[in-house]
Design an enzyme around this catalytic site. Structure first.
Site, PDB file in Angstrom:
ATOM      1  N   GLY A  97      -5.164   3.636  -3.603  1.00  0.00           N
ATOM      2  CA  GLY A  97      -6.430   4.238  -4.019  1.00  0.00           C
ATOM      3  C   GLY A  97      -6.293   5.675  -4.450  1.00  0.00           C
ATOM      4  O   GLY A  97      -7.291   6.326  -4.789  1.00  0.00           O
ATOM      5  N   PHE A 133     -18.632   8.344   6.033  1.00  0.00           N
ATOM      6  CA  PHE A 133     -17.865   7.946   4.854  1.00  0.00           C
ATOM      7  C   PHE A 133     -17.992   6.436   4.614  1.00  0.00           C
ATOM      8  O   PHE A 133     -18.026   5.656   5.559  1.00  0.00           O
ATOM      9  CB  PHE A 133     -16.396   8.308   5.057  1.00  0.00           C
ATOM     10  CG  PHE A 133     -15.494   7.848   3.947  1.00  0.00           C
ATOM     11  CD1 PHE A 133     -15.282   8.653   2.835  1.00  0.00           C
ATOM     12  CD2 PHE A 133     -14.865   6.607   3.999  1.00  0.00           C
ATOM     13  CE1 PHE A 133     -14.447   8.230   1.819  1.00  0.00           C
ATOM     14  CE2 PHE A 133     -14.043   6.183   2.987  1.00  0.00           C
ATOM     15  CZ  PHE A 133     -13.837   6.998   1.890  1.00  0.00           C
ATOM     16  N   LYS A 190      -7.092  -5.235  -4.904  1.00  0.00           N
ATOM     17  CA  LYS A 190      -5.763  -5.506  -4.348  1.00  0.00           C
ATOM     18  C   LYS A 190      -5.563  -7.001  -4.126  1.00  0.00           C
ATOM     19  O   LYS A 190      -4.545  -7.584  -4.528  1.00  0.00           O
ATOM     20  CB  LYS A 190      -5.583  -4.757  -3.024  1.00  0.00           C
ATOM     21  CG  LYS A 190      -5.449  -3.249  -3.152  1.00  0.00           C
ATOM     22  CD  LYS A 190      -5.204  -2.617  -1.794  1.00  0.00           C
ATOM     23  CE  LYS A 190      -5.047  -1.118  -1.891  1.00  0.00           C
ATOM     24  NZ  LYS A 190      -4.762  -0.480  -0.584  1.00  0.00           N
ATOM     25  N   THR A 240      -0.351   4.852   1.274  1.00  0.00           N
ATOM     26  CA  THR A 240      -0.625   5.726   2.406  1.00  0.00           C
ATOM     27  C   THR A 240      -0.450   4.969   3.715  1.00  0.00           C
ATOM     28  O   THR A 240      -1.086   3.953   3.957  1.00  0.00           O
ATOM     29  CB  THR A 240      -2.054   6.279   2.315  1.00  0.00           C
ATOM     30  OG1 THR A 240      -2.207   6.957   1.073  1.00  0.00           O
ATOM     31  CG2 THR A 240      -2.324   7.243   3.453  1.00  0.00           C
ATOM     32  N   ARG A 257      -6.124   4.001  -7.924  1.00  0.00           N
ATOM     33  CA  ARG A 257      -7.585   3.977  -7.808  1.00  0.00           C
ATOM     34  C   ARG A 257      -8.111   2.551  -7.699  1.00  0.00           C
ATOM     35  O   ARG A 257      -9.124   2.198  -8.309  1.00  0.00           O
ATOM     36  CB  ARG A 257      -8.230   4.672  -9.022  1.00  0.00           C
ATOM     37  CG  ARG A 257      -7.967   6.155  -9.140  1.00  0.00           C
ATOM     38  CD  ARG A 257      -8.585   6.921  -8.014  1.00  0.00           C
ATOM     39  NE  ARG A 257      -8.651   8.352  -8.260  1.00  0.00           N
ATOM     40  CZ  ARG A 257      -8.789   9.269  -7.325  1.00  0.00           C
ATOM     41  NH1 ARG A 257      -8.854   8.891  -6.054  1.00  0.00           N
ATOM     42  NH2 ARG A 257      -8.855  10.540  -7.621  1.00  0.00           N
ATOM     43  N   GLU A 297      -8.754  14.025   8.579  1.00  0.00           N
ATOM     44  CA  GLU A 297      -9.712  14.853   9.309  1.00  0.00           C
ATOM     45  C   GLU A 297      -9.002  15.756  10.305  1.00  0.00           C
ATOM     46  O   GLU A 297      -9.342  16.931  10.456  1.00  0.00           O
ATOM     47  CB  GLU A 297     -10.722  13.958  10.029  1.00  0.00           C
ATOM     48  CG  GLU A 297     -11.771  13.338   9.125  1.00  0.00           C
ATOM     49  CD  GLU A 297     -12.929  12.755   9.918  1.00  0.00           C
ATOM     50  OE1 GLU A 297     -12.737  12.497  11.119  1.00  0.00           O
ATOM     51  OE2 GLU A 297     -14.012  12.585   9.344  1.00  0.00           O
ATOM     52  N   ASP A 350       0.855  -1.176   0.000  1.00  0.00           N
ATOM     53  CA  ASP A 350       0.000   0.000   0.000  1.00  0.00           C
ATOM     54  C   ASP A 350       0.900   1.238   0.000  1.00  0.00           C
ATOM     55  O   ASP A 350       2.104   1.140   0.246  1.00  0.00           O
ATOM     56  CB  ASP A 350      -0.896  -0.032   1.236  1.00  0.00           C
ATOM     57  CG  ASP A 350      -1.831   1.164   1.318  1.00  0.00           C
ATOM     58  OD1 ASP A 350      -2.324   1.598   0.261  1.00  0.00           O
ATOM     59  OD2 ASP A 350      -2.050   1.664   2.427  1.00  0.00           O
TER      60      ASP A 350
END
Length: 1229
Positions: free
Chosen positions: A757, A610, A856, A418, A850, A568, A416
């Site tokens: 993503g 979300f 994945k 992030t 994306r 956030e 991944d």
């Protein structure tokens, strides 16, 4: 207690099974039935809260443990042979003696299992005895009980800083707003506070909770493992016609959570004990079968075939020997009837006798030795100081106990981005408001920010001051800026607390900040806008945040934020820095302080959380002054832009259309700089629209069938025709040493794929920064909308042509592939998988953008299954769990996104850089050590058991042994068991410095590695040769003497010991004091035990044999000569390799590395530096994030022969970009 018939008990048990299997459960309060017999309780069918994770009981431990151990075929094999030895016609030696080896192995394993189970029992007892408060109708208050006393239907009270004992439906809290703050670190590792709310309208008994007034039926789903899902409509018994009141996960307190910042909370027990979500997710350690273990099983089958062959030769030889006898020899004892068995029947019996005699060919202690070695390997890995992270005070965790050697065979890594490659600590960098871009430069020297922003000078004022001037453009701009920063402060789920409210817990501090200056932020001023010129194509200005002359009652330093995601937190801190301070949040309201010092309290009507499908979240509030219904939305740029129109600009007019286009331009620019982008939008609803939508929303929340889909539909229904306010760009910095780590992994022959993503532009920029992509690489950028077959063929053709071009000999550029999620979804279809895999084989690195969590895992499975390679997946979030579980080895990073990935992983690390040493050093060592130990075990047992086989040619194949049975058992159990275990634990074929300095050495373990088919059979042939020498040289030396067979067996057994141990000495690459102690100790143990046994056991065959041999010089001469001759080929082989390594005559990489390891450290380091300089490695270049090569520009790539253009191959629906070193000219493919 009334007596109940067994039939009634059985009937009740069957009825309870049906009730537990139902999809829905009806639960009522236990209070009206308090004191009654258990069979009269309405919730009696559901389990209690007592847990039991231990496997065994004191009475059933032995049968249950034996049953579990006999799942291993090897144990069944040896037990079967031991039982077979009790049959008189086939026994090889004393039946009781045959049981000793397998009994020792079973007892050792049973002791280990008993100790582990006893620890689990102690843990269960400690948990079950923890105190809690349960309401009692008899005493009219909560009384103290134990966790094990909690039952479904009870009312449990949990006070601050206590752990929740069972899954509770929250009915009452001490907070006047009905909020309970919990910490879920025990479940998912997340240390941020989460809010839980009481079920609305069920219990209205403020300020004290009256449990006896609860007369509702709770209808809930049957237990499941989903920690983020719960649904139940609650019916009121007093008013049967009352509408259902829906409850979700926001109303559930899960077992294991800790109550924080709330005096007390009261809940209704819906799940208890093993039905709680925490227990359903408690799977314990992960067990996988390693590649070496699978290979080991194959070699065991070869040994079985070899054993059967040797036994067949023995049976046939016995038949021929009986046929050649002239009469009845005196040493063959007939049966009671005076007759002997026929030669054919005797040879049939002898076949099984030979199996018993030669059974040690299958190494009985190998499996136990492997377990011990792996435990020691895990100990060394977890205690490596280089894999310890001081910042988080965490070390590596090994959750899978039996795949350590797989770390040395990895060929593909899927990671991944992030939180894995990056810090996941977000820094607010840029924003675009109403089409104007505002960059921010970090200023760590002062506690103030300077943002280069927009055009005019204004002061943000309260809405009632500007409501009369809404027709002017300046007022509209002011409204937009006000709404933008209000959206940043409001549209989130951040928990607000005061700095003085300390949580009474011990854990690592988690700091999520926008900048170093934000952490000591003192901003509370009005916003001032100043104009300046720009060169980005859009107007660029500056916004300064001046000092405030007066401080309000509540200063920003008094406010603390705890967010569920770093994004956030960054946005809330950014709003705070410019005077829009989030002061408080309750389920029904949110309070924000404006830069003017005025506090606004917005009524929160609903929060649309979300989800991965919508890619956005929204908060519906009622404005405190205008009383308008306002929906603030933030989310992924493509998700928000689609809601403005289709495409986004078609429905917009005039200035708003320009704003959307300018914002999109800024978003693209942010992405190219590697920033994470979000769009901010709003929507004003009329009263009629809100009432209609609210009714639909209420029905969706109260539904129990398709509740999630209905809730999502209502969210999609309102999130339309949004007004774009702006966008944000947040920087996620690379972790330390990520470029070095990826470079080393690629030099080690590992293909690195990044599955993220993020937008392609953002991902490509990070790819260059972390050196996944190089500036000289040929980058194929695949993106299509409809068809992918021809574009995929075109990309594959480009890769093949470039790699086969004769002009590219020794200069073939590395190919990298960038593909987006939509294109990837099409390439993963069954008819295109082969082409995609073939294209990926030509690529050094692949970057998938994306992509969804399911994509994945699909990519990992396809590459693992199609290419038959060892794969490793590494991630840090819940969206990486599928990928981690799909790979051969899953690694979780304990980062900012909780511990979901860690909990489902095989290994857990705290930094991506730790992957370098974990694979290149520990992976290589574990793989090499275990492979060499397994091969040595097969060699050792074969060399020893063949001595008995060669003797059969001189005893008529009668399965007679020339070595005492006890000494044969001691040989494998004691004399030669410890050295190979130490060999597998401590041996280092190459130093850590060399493995890290020359990552190419890792390639030697990929594929078959050192545990190859050829290596196994070479060792077996060596064992046959050594056994021949060890038997026939003493035979020739003592031939013609009056030595008995056991006196002959003594030097043979001694020579075998010396040969086996010295063979291991040749194999050991790094001697330590422990090796010397174990080797010399084994020899000493052999002589001490053998001398004592042959002296004490007067009736034994080996009585005084060794003593008589040790006074004979012939014994020492035979031992020395035989051992030298037996080891000569092995020693010659090793010396030749050593000599070739010194002379550099075609040495293997490992031998060359060992030669360098023998040099002094300064010379070795100098050689590594020169070698890396020759290879072009050198010091890893630090690529910045601000100026990457554009992913849409490239140079012309000439193929041989010339390749067709993209339009000729693919048509107009597809764009194929090829990026190479000079990226300022267009490319044609």
């Amino acid at each position: 207690m009334m007596w109940r018939s067994p039939l009634a008990r059985v009937r009740d048990a069957l009825r309870g099974q049906k009730v537990r299997e139902k999809d829905l459960r009806n639960l009522v309060s236990n209070l009206p039935y308090e004191g009654l017999d258990k069979w009269k309780q309405p919730n009696r069918y559901f389990p209690g809260n007592s847990i039991k994770t231990s496997k065994y009981t004191l009475l059933l431990f032995i049968p249950m443990n034996l049953f579990e151990q006999f799942h291993r075929l090897a144990n069944l094999y040896f037990v079967g042979l031991a039982i077979l030895n009790f049959v008189p016609v086939v026994n090889a030696f004393q039946p009781e003696v045959a049981l000793i080896p397998i009994c020792v192995i079973l007892c050792l394993t049973a002791m280990k299992d008993a100790w582990e189970d006893f620890r689990r029992y102690q843990s269960d007892k400690r948990l079950n005895s923890m105190p809690c408060l349960i309401y009692s109708r008899k005493v009219k208050q909560f009384v103290e009980r134990y966790w094990k006393d909690v039952r479904v239907g009870d009312f449990v009270k949990v006070v601050c800083n206590e752990i929740v004992p069972a899954d509770l439906l929250l009915l009452h809290t001490s907070d006047p707003n009905g909020v309970c703050h919990i910490e879920t670190a025990n479940l998912d590792g997340e240390t941020n506070l989460k809010q839980r709310r009481v079920v609305p309208g069920v219990c209205i008994t403020d300020p004290e909770f009256e449990a006896e007034s609860f007369n509702s039926i709770v209808v809930c789903e049957k237990p499941n493992i989903n920690l983020n899902h719960f649904k139940t409509p609650t019916h009121s018994l007093e008013k049967p016609d009352k509408d259902k009141v829906g409850a979700g996960i926001e109303n559930l307190l899960l077992r294991g959570c800790t109550v924080r910042n709330t005096d007390h909370a009261v809940g209704f027990v819906v799940y208890a004990g093993h039905e709680t979500k925490a227990m359903l997710n408690n799977n314990g350690p992960r067990y996988k079968r390693s590649k070496q273990e699978r290979r080991l099983n194959i070699d065991v089958m070869f040994c079985v075939i070899l054993l059967l062959t040797m036994c067949l030769v023995g049976a046939l030889g016995h038949y021929l020997w009986l046929q050649t006898l002239p009469g009845l020899p005196p040493y063959l004892v007939p049966h009671s009837n005076g007759h002997l068995d026929s030669p054919s029947l005797s040879s049939f019996y002898m076949f099984f006798t030979m199996i018993i005699l030669l059974q040690v060919l299958i190494p009985i202690s190998l499996y136990v030795s492997i377990e011990l070695v792996k435990i020691a390997q895990i100990f060394f890995i977890t205690n490596d100081i280089d894999l310890y992270d001081e910042e988080t005070d965490s070390q590596i965790q090994c959750r899978a106990l039996n795949i350590t050697e797989d770390l040395g065979q990895i060929e593909y890594i899927f990671t991944d981005k992030t939180g894995t490659l990056t810090e996941n600590k977000m820094v607010f960098r840029r924003c675009s408001i109403m089409g104007t871009e505002y960059p921010h430069k970090e200023n760590g020297k002062t506690s103030h920010w300077t943002l280069k922003l927009v055009c005019c000078t204004c002061t943000v004022v309260s809405p009632h001051q500007i409501s009369g001037a809404e027709s002017t453009s300046v007022s509209r701009k002011i409204d937009a800026y006000l709404d933008f920063f209000l959206a940043l402060a409001i549209c989130n789920t951040v928990v607000v607390s005061m700095a003085t409210a300390q949580r009474q817990r011990v854990s690592r501090n988690r700091t999520i900040s926008v900048d170093s200056s934000i952490e000591e932020d003192h901003f509370n001023p009005p916003v001032k806008l100043e104009g300046s010129g720009g060169n980005t194509g859009a107007q660029t200005c500056s916004l300064h945040v001046p000092r405030s002359s007066s401080e309000p009652a509540v200063t920003p330093d008094m406010v603390c934020y705890e967010a569920e995601s770093p994004d956030e937190a960054a946005l809330v801190y950014a709003a705070k820095a410019y005077g829009f301070i989030l002061l408080g949040r309750t389920p029904d309201s949110v309070t924000v302080r404006l830069p003017s010092g005025e506090d606004l309290r917005f009524e929160v009507l609903d929060t649309l959380t979300f989800d991965s499908n919508r890619k956005r979240m929204s908060v519906l509030v009622r404005h405190p002054i205008s009383k308008e219904y306002v929906l603030y939305t933030k989310g992924a740029d493509y998700a928000i832009m689609e809601l403005l129109g289709t495409p986004y600009a078609e429905r917009l007019k005039g200035n708003q259309k320009n704003i959307a286009a300018d914002t999109q331009q800024h978003l693209d620019y942010y992405a190219k700089e590697g920033l994470r982008t979000l769009c901010i939008a709003k929507k004003v609803l009329s009263g009629r629209e809100y009432e209609s939508w609210s009714a639909d929303r209420h029905r969706a929340l109260a539904a129990i069938e398709n509740r999630e889909q209905l809730i999502m539909d209502t969210a999609v229904q309102i999130e339309t025709n949004l007004t774009l306010l702006g966008a944000t760009g947040i920087e996620d910095r690379l972790q330390e040493n990520v470029p070095d780590t990826i470079t080393a992994l690629r030099e080690a022959g590992i293909q690195v794929w990044v599955l993220t993503g993020d937008k392609p532009e953002t991902a490509v920029n990070i790819g260059y920064a972390c050196r996944l992509l190089e500036e000289e690489d040929l980058v194929i950028n695949m993106s299509c909308k409809n068809k992918v077959r021809r574009p995929l063929s075109a990309s594959l053709k480009v890769g093949c042509l470039i790699q086969t071009d004769p002009r590219n000999v020794d200069t073939t550029p590395d190919i990298s592939l960038v593909i987006d999620g939509r294109t990837l979804a099409m390439t993963l279809s069954s008819d295109l998988q082969e082409r995609f895999v073939e294209l990926a084989k030509h690529c050094r690195s692949v970057l998938c953008c994306r992509v969804t969590p399911l994509q994945k895992s699909a990519v990992v499975k396809i590459i693992r299954e199609k290419l038959k390679v060892m794969t490793l997946a590494v991630g840090d979030g819940a969206n990486d769990v599928n990928m981690i579980q799909a790979a051969d080895v899953g690694i979780g990073i304990s980062g900012q996104e909780g511990m979901q990935a860690v909990m489902m992983s095989d290994f857990a690390i705290s930094r991506f850089k730790h992957l370098k040493k974990l694979l290149l050093v520990h992976g290589h060592w574990c793989n090499s050590r275990l492979a060499n130990m397994i091969i040595y075990f097969f060699y050792k047992n074969t060399a020893n058991v063949n001595l008995l086989f060669w003797y059969q040619f001189f005893c008529g194949f009668t399965a007679t042994a020339m070595i005492d049975y006890w000494l044969m058992i001691f040989f494998n159990l004691f004399f030669t068991s410890a050295p190979p275990i130490m060999f597998g634990i401590l041996d280092k074929d190459i130093s850590a410095e060399m493995l890290l300095g020359v990552p190419e050495l890792y390639r030697t373990g990929q594929g078959s590695g050192e545990y190859r088919f050829s290596t196994f059979w070479v060792s077996m042939l060596d064992a046959f040769y050594q056994s021949l020498v060890c038997f026939f040289i003493p035979y020739l030396a003592y031939r013609g003497s009056d030595m008995d067979i056991f006196s002959f067996g003594t030097p043979v057994n001694t020579i075998s010991l010396f040969t086996i141990l010295l063979h291991l000495s040749i194999e050991i690459k790094a001697w330590t004091v422990v090796h010397w102690v174990i080797m010399l100790g084994s020899v000493a143990l052999y002589f001490i035990v053998t001398l004592a046994y042959s002296a004490i056991c007067v009736t034994c065959n080996a009585y005084w044999t060794l003593q008589s041999q040790m006074v004979d010089p012939m014994f020492y001469l035979v031992c020395i000569i035989t051992t030298v001759v037996a080891l000569l080929p092995r020693y010659h082989h090793e010396s030749c390799i050593h000599r070739y390594g010194n002379n550099s005559i075609a040495p293997s990489p490992l031998e060359q590395a060992r030669h360098l390891d023998r040099m002094d450290p300064i010379t070795r380091d100098q050689w590594i530096k020169e070698w890396r300089s020759f290879r072009g490695g050198g010091q890893v270049k630090r690529s910045g994030l601000s100026v990457p090569p554009s992913p849409t520009l490239g140079t012309s790539v000439e193929a041989y022969p010339p390749s067709p253009t993209a339009s000729e191959i693919t048509g107009d629906e597809f764009t194929l970009n090829v990026i190479s070193e000079n990226y300022n000219r267009p490319v044609h493919t």
